[in-house]
Design an enzyme around this catalytic site. Structure first.
Site, mmCIF file in Angstrom:
data_model
loop_
_atom_site.group_PDB
_atom_site.id
_atom_site.type_symbol
_atom_site.label_atom_id
_atom_site.label_comp_id
_atom_site.label_asym_id
_atom_site.label_seq_id
_atom_site.Cartn_x
_atom_site.Cartn_y
_atom_site.Cartn_z
ATOM 1 N N CYS A 199 3.819 16.371 34.540
ATOM 2 C CA CYS A 199 5.157 15.448 34.314
ATOM 3 C C CYS A 199 5.397 15.427 32.668
ATOM 4 C CB CYS A 199 4.767 13.989 34.943
ATOM 5 S SG CYS A 199 5.818 12.910 34.386
ATOM 6 N N CYS B 148 13.249 20.826 47.644
ATOM 7 C CA CYS B 148 14.321 20.347 46.593
ATOM 8 C C CYS B 148 13.681 20.345 45.112
ATOM 9 C CB CYS B 148 14.782 18.995 46.860
ATOM 10 S SG CYS B 148 15.980 18.406 45.853
ATOM 11 N N CYS C 54 13.632 17.720 36.673
ATOM 12 C CA CYS C 54 13.960 19.022 37.328
ATOM 13 C C CYS C 54 12.488 19.812 37.410
ATOM 14 C CB CYS C 54 15.077 19.579 36.702
ATOM 15 S SG CYS C 54 15.292 21.401 37.473
ATOM 16 N N HIS D 192 20.594 16.651 32.995
ATOM 17 C CA HIS D 192 20.005 17.985 33.587
ATOM 18 C C HIS D 192 20.760 19.111 32.838
ATOM 19 C CE1 HIS D 192 18.941 20.709 37.157
ATOM 20 N NE2 HIS D 192 18.075 21.026 36.140
#
Length: 537
Positions: free
Chosen positions: A304, A317, A331, A341
């Site tokens: 992360c 996804c 993302c 993004h």
């Protein structure tokens, strides 16, 4: 670890004006004969008539073709079907060449395949002893009728024949060229003899080798006939018969089996439109130089960006949410925050512009970093995206299987509508699968576009890729995450029914828009000089 999106009620960007044609379809309609499971065609654009390129055949259909060819040769030459099959295999299943060679010099052909010489009668594929004889292998005496030959003078008992045939079948497809056990005898052991003398398991294995020979050695009929190949999909037993449409065109050779596995007719690799076979081979060779472990870690695990918690991607996804207490949304591909993004927009060029200041900066970068390291960075950039789309494609197929096996029936029961009314979900997933495959191989090609030398072409490539990726991601989120939220187990049926029409219109619109963007990307490869660019040299 990931969570779903909030149900999005914004239909911005929907456009029902786009056509419904697609470059890849999964058509389950059968032809006039039952054994042909599916007919695959090129989808036509702008109202053009579709051209049938290939059909998918199950084993029964392939066997029927094989038996038909064998029966035709047996009738024309007035020989038993077993010898006709041996003749066809010898001449790579070319019936035309058999007739030419046979009527030119049948004695030479007979000798080549081990058929008894012409004595004015029909050649015999197997004969039973008419008197007491000794088996030529075990040397035990047997009464009349208990030893057998391959139409020659050498007789063997049933047990020795079974053992001889079993050993040949264990040796693989070479059993199809089996001859009499006597080393000096060229008599062919044909299928009639195998069917009489062998055990059931060995008969079945022999028949399977013969069936595979029909496809693998002759392509379903030899020179001048329609090519045929087995589907390379895992566990699939179907064959694909190619009818035309440009086998020499690297961008028109992708075929799709009824099992939904796609492969390239030209090179045999996974379907890779719109990139060339040369690009695919170069990319796979590049990947092979890295260890399996490092590739798996790179493709499936990341930290992360906020809390550095290790995360494994287990759904399709690209929108990731770190589990509590962090909750950071980002993302998967570029690690940018999801609400800001921009990292997927393109690979940063190694140099930009002119001027002394920028020239000095470029020189410093070149001095501090070797060309090999820069190549590695570019490889990692494209491999991440190639692997991410590959993983998503695998998950799409799993979701499609679950959707069609049980999920559609479940949600149809929830809203009290027939399952056929949810076909739009299957179409959406088919479009997602097509998109993931296109983006996957587009990134393989992108690696070979040099950031400096090919800057202009790379700019076009990345702009088209970014647009197609954005539309595909939107469709994927709607078909996967929003579907699960709308049709969750504790949803109120009345609420679901009220939202269903809106959701269906949304998914259908997203499907049409995504199809158009992907078509534009494919067209850019196939109608411009992008695929012809000589970056591989």
């Amino acid at each position: 670890m990931r969570t779903g999106h909030e149900y999005d009620e914004d239909m911005a960007g929907d456009d029902d004006g786009y056509g419904e044609d697609d470059d890849y379809t999964f058509d389950d309609d059968s032809c006039d004969y039952d054994e042909v499971e599916t007919t695959e065609v090129n989808a036509a654009d702008d109202g053009e008539e579709a051209e049938q390129r290939y059909v998918v055949l199950n084993e029964d259909a392939v066997r029927a073709r094989q038996e038909g060819e064998t029966a035709k040769v047996a009738e024309i030459l007035s020989i038993p079907r077993g010898f006709a099959a041996v003749l066809l295999r010898h001449f790579k299943w070319s019936a035309g060449r058999i007739q030419e060679e046979w009527f030119s010099d049948d004695a030479r052909v007979r000798a080549a395949i081990g058929m008894p010489a012409d004595d004015g009668g029909v050649p015999v594929p197997t004969a039973v002893s008419r008197a007491e004889m000794s088996c030529a292998i075990c040397f035990v005496n047997y009464p009349a009728g208990e030893t057998r030959s391959a139409g020659c003078a050498h007789y063997y008992c049933g047990e020795c024949w079974r053992a001889y045939i079993r050993a040949a079948v264990d040796d693989g497809a070479r059993c199809l060229a089996l001859r009499c056990p006597d080393p000096s005898c060229p008599a062919a052991v044909v299928q009639e003899l195998v069917d009489i003398a062998a055990d059931k398991a060995d008969r079945e294995r022999y028949a399977r080798f013969a069936l595979r020979s029909f496809v693998e050695e002759g392509g379903g009929g030899g020179a001048g006939s329609v090519p045929m190949r087995w589907c390379p999909g895992a566990g699939c037993t179907r064959a694909v018969e190619f009818l035309g449409g440009g086998t020499g065109d690297a961008h028109a050779a992708d075929v799709f089996c009824a099992c939904r596995h796609g492969f390239c007719w030209s090179c045999g690799e996974e379907a890779h439109r719109p990139v060339s076979c040369d690009t695919v081979r170069a990319w796979l060779d590049k990947n092979a130089s890295y260890t399996e472990t490092s590739n798996w870690m790179l493709a499936n695990t990341k930290h992360c960006p906020r809390c550095r918690l290790p995360i494994e991607k287990n759904q399709g996804c690209m929108h990731m949410t770190c589990p509590p207490p962090c909750g950071h949304e980002f993302c998967w591909v570029c690690l940018d925050p999801w609400d800001n993004h921009t990292g997927c927009a393109g690979f940063p060029a190694a140099a930009d512009g002119d001027g002394n200041g920028r020239q000095e900066e470029r020189t410093k970068r070149q001095q501090s970093r070797s060309q090999a390291a820069m190549d590695m960075d570019r490889y990692v950039y494209h491999y991440e995206r190639w692997a991410a789309n590959y993983s998503s494609l695998e998950n799409v197929f799993k979701d499609m299987a679950q959707l069609e096996s049980a999920e559609i029936e479940r949600i149809a029961a929830v809203v009290g509508q027939p399952a056929a009314s949810f076909a739009f979900l299957s179409k959406a997933y088919e479009q997602i699968a097509h998109g993931r495959r296109v983006l996957k191989w587009a990134h393989a090609y992108g690696y070979y576009l040099d950031p400096v030398r090919d800057a202009a072409k790379r700019g076009l490539f990345e702009d088209l890729l970014d647009q197609a990726n954005s539309q595909l991601e939107r469709l994927h989120a709607a078909a996967e995450l929003e579907r699960r939220e709308l049709f969750c187990s504790d949803a109120e049926p009345a609420v679901v029914r009220d939202l269903l029409k809106y959701y269906k219109d949304k998914v259908e619109s997203y499907t049409a828009v995504t199809r158009t963007f992907l078509r534009n990307l494919v067209t850019a490869f196939e109608t411009t000089d992008l695929p012809e660019f000589k970056s591989l040299k």
